[in-house]
Write an enzyme that holds these catalytic residues in place. Structure first.
Site, PDB file in Angstrom:
ATOM      1  N   GLU A  44       0.824  -1.206   0.000  1.00  0.00           N
ATOM      2  CA  GLU A  44       0.000   0.000   0.000  1.00  0.00           C
ATOM      3  C   GLU A  44       0.865   1.266   0.000  1.00  0.00           C
ATOM      4  O   GLU A  44       0.537   2.237  -0.667  1.00  0.00           O
ATOM      5  CB  GLU A  44      -0.961   0.009   1.196  1.00  0.00           C
ATOM      6  N   TYR A 127      -6.342   6.677   4.514  1.00  0.00           N
ATOM      7  CA  TYR A 127      -6.576   5.686   3.466  1.00  0.00           C
ATOM      8  C   TYR A 127      -5.811   4.393   3.756  1.00  0.00           C
ATOM      9  O   TYR A 127      -6.370   3.291   3.727  1.00  0.00           O
ATOM     10  CB  TYR A 127      -6.180   6.220   2.066  1.00  0.00           C
ATOM     11  N   ASP A 145      -9.380   4.484  -2.670  1.00  0.00           N
ATOM     12  CA  ASP A 145      -8.285   4.878  -3.558  1.00  0.00           C
ATOM     13  C   ASP A 145      -8.895   5.367  -4.871  1.00  0.00           C
ATOM     14  O   ASP A 145     -10.124   5.495  -4.993  1.00  0.00           O
ATOM     15  CB  ASP A 145      -7.310   3.702  -3.759  1.00  0.00           C
TER      16      ASP A 145
END
Ligand code: SF4
Length: 351
Positions: A44, A127, A145
């Site tokens: 990520e 996020y 995203d």
């Protein structure tokens, strides 16, 4: 149909599609298994602003060199920055290292399993916390995203332009998130956005949400999410000094820890400012005085918030004592964490 049963139908259709079409990615666990939180976190962080295709080889390289978060925590920061070269945004690599040290040192090598716990770690924003919580721990979190943003804006036909429209899109994504298989649901949304609900030409005929999709029905799917017009980026100017000593070595120095390209090696330069530099004025800012400065062209580079134009000038010095920095032969540049911008400077100077 009630709202919750409508959402159940959406979830079921998407998860069924995911079970048949999910992407095989190196950081993903096989179907029915939980992914390793270290792998999810690493991927990520790498995927922020970079494509899956680019990240795959970096991910494999990192995991081969540092198989566990404790190994990454114990790594030398320069080795991590060096391995990160090409992924951009070096602050992210520095935070990656700090985060590994926090997990190894303060959490016994285990990532926290809640969004709040993850948010307390260096370099993890809302996020990323939501993505790790959902994918690694199956928490009903809603990571939004670019792919999920697009799919949600289209499914619910949210027409308010970004960035203002983000709030409505995030609320809609939260509303869709199921309590059953939330990690698979998040990854299914990501895959749908990457493979079917693509930016310019969504393949609505192949989509498990063909019927309920509001933008598809209205005929404006490809226009969503809408974006407010971008402000033009300013251009900054600098002069960079390629200084060689009698042994053919070049003066490099380390940038300040904080700020743009923090902690990376650089070829010394003037400040980067709005007005172009006069050659004589710039020479007064060189770290060492050369007998003369030869022009070697201009390097252009674009950062997130501005364009940069660097005039490259080359000079030779006989001494070099007292200069702040390190003398490195260009053939050894590969041993140093040089950002892409500085590689462009080296290319211009070396002709
Ligand atoms: Fe995207 Fe089309 Fe599917 Fe709607 S129907 S979610 S626009 S691919």
């Amino acid at each position: 149909m009630s709202l919750s049963s409508a959402n159940d139908a959406l979830t079921g259709a998407l998860l069924g599609w995911y079970d048949r079409h999910r992407r095989i990615l190196p950081w993903r666990a096989p179907a029915g298994r939980r992914a390793d939180p270290y792998h999810v976190w690493l991927s990520e962080i790498m995927l922020q602003q970079t494509t899956v295709a680019t990240v795959k080889s970096y991910f494999d390289d990192f995991v081969a060199r540092w198989p566990r978060v404790e190994d990454l925590a114990a790594a030398d920061l320069d080795d991590v920055l060096h391995a990160w070269q090409g992924l951009g945004y070096y602050a992210r690599a520095r935070n990656l290292h700090k985060c590994a040290q926090a997990v190894a040192g303060d959490h016994g090598g285990r990532f926290p399993d809640t969004e709040a716990g993850l948010l307390s770690l260096p370099g993890i924003g809302p996020y990323t916390a939501a993505a790790i919580a959902a994918i690694a721990f199956d928490v009903p979190a809603s990571p939004v995203d670019g792919n999920i943003e697009r799919v949600t804006a289209r499914l619910r036909r949210i027409t308010e332009p970004l960035p203002g429209g983000k709030t409505a899109i995030q609320a809609a994504a939260r509303d869709l998130t199921p309590s059953r298989r939330p990690g698979d649901f998040a990854q299914a949304m990501m895959d749908l956005g990457a493979m079917v609900c693509t930016p310019r030409a969504p393949k609505c005929d192949l989509c498990p949400w063909h019927d309920p999709c509001a933008a598809r029905a209205a005929g404006n799917a490809a226009d969503l999410p809408a974006r407010a017009p971008k402000k033009a980026k300013p251009t900054r100017h600098g002069v960079v000094f390629w200084i060689k000593d009698a042994k053919g070595r070049v003066l490099l120095r380390r940038r300040a820890e904080r700020g743009l390209l923090g902690g990376m090696m650089e070829v010394p330069s003037t400040d980067w400012r709005d007005d172009p530099w006069d050659k004589d004025e710039a020479a007064g800012h060189a770290p060492l005085a050369a007998a003369s400065w030869e022009g070697a062209g201009e390097v252009r580079h674009t950062f997130t918030h501005f364009h940069l134009r660097l005039t490259v000038v080359c000079g030779t010095v006989t001494g070099g004592d007292g200069a702040e920095g390190t003398w490195v032969h260009p053939r050894d540049f590969g041993d140093h964490a040089l950002p892409t911008l500085m590689k462009k400077v080296a290319k211009a100077a070396l002709g």
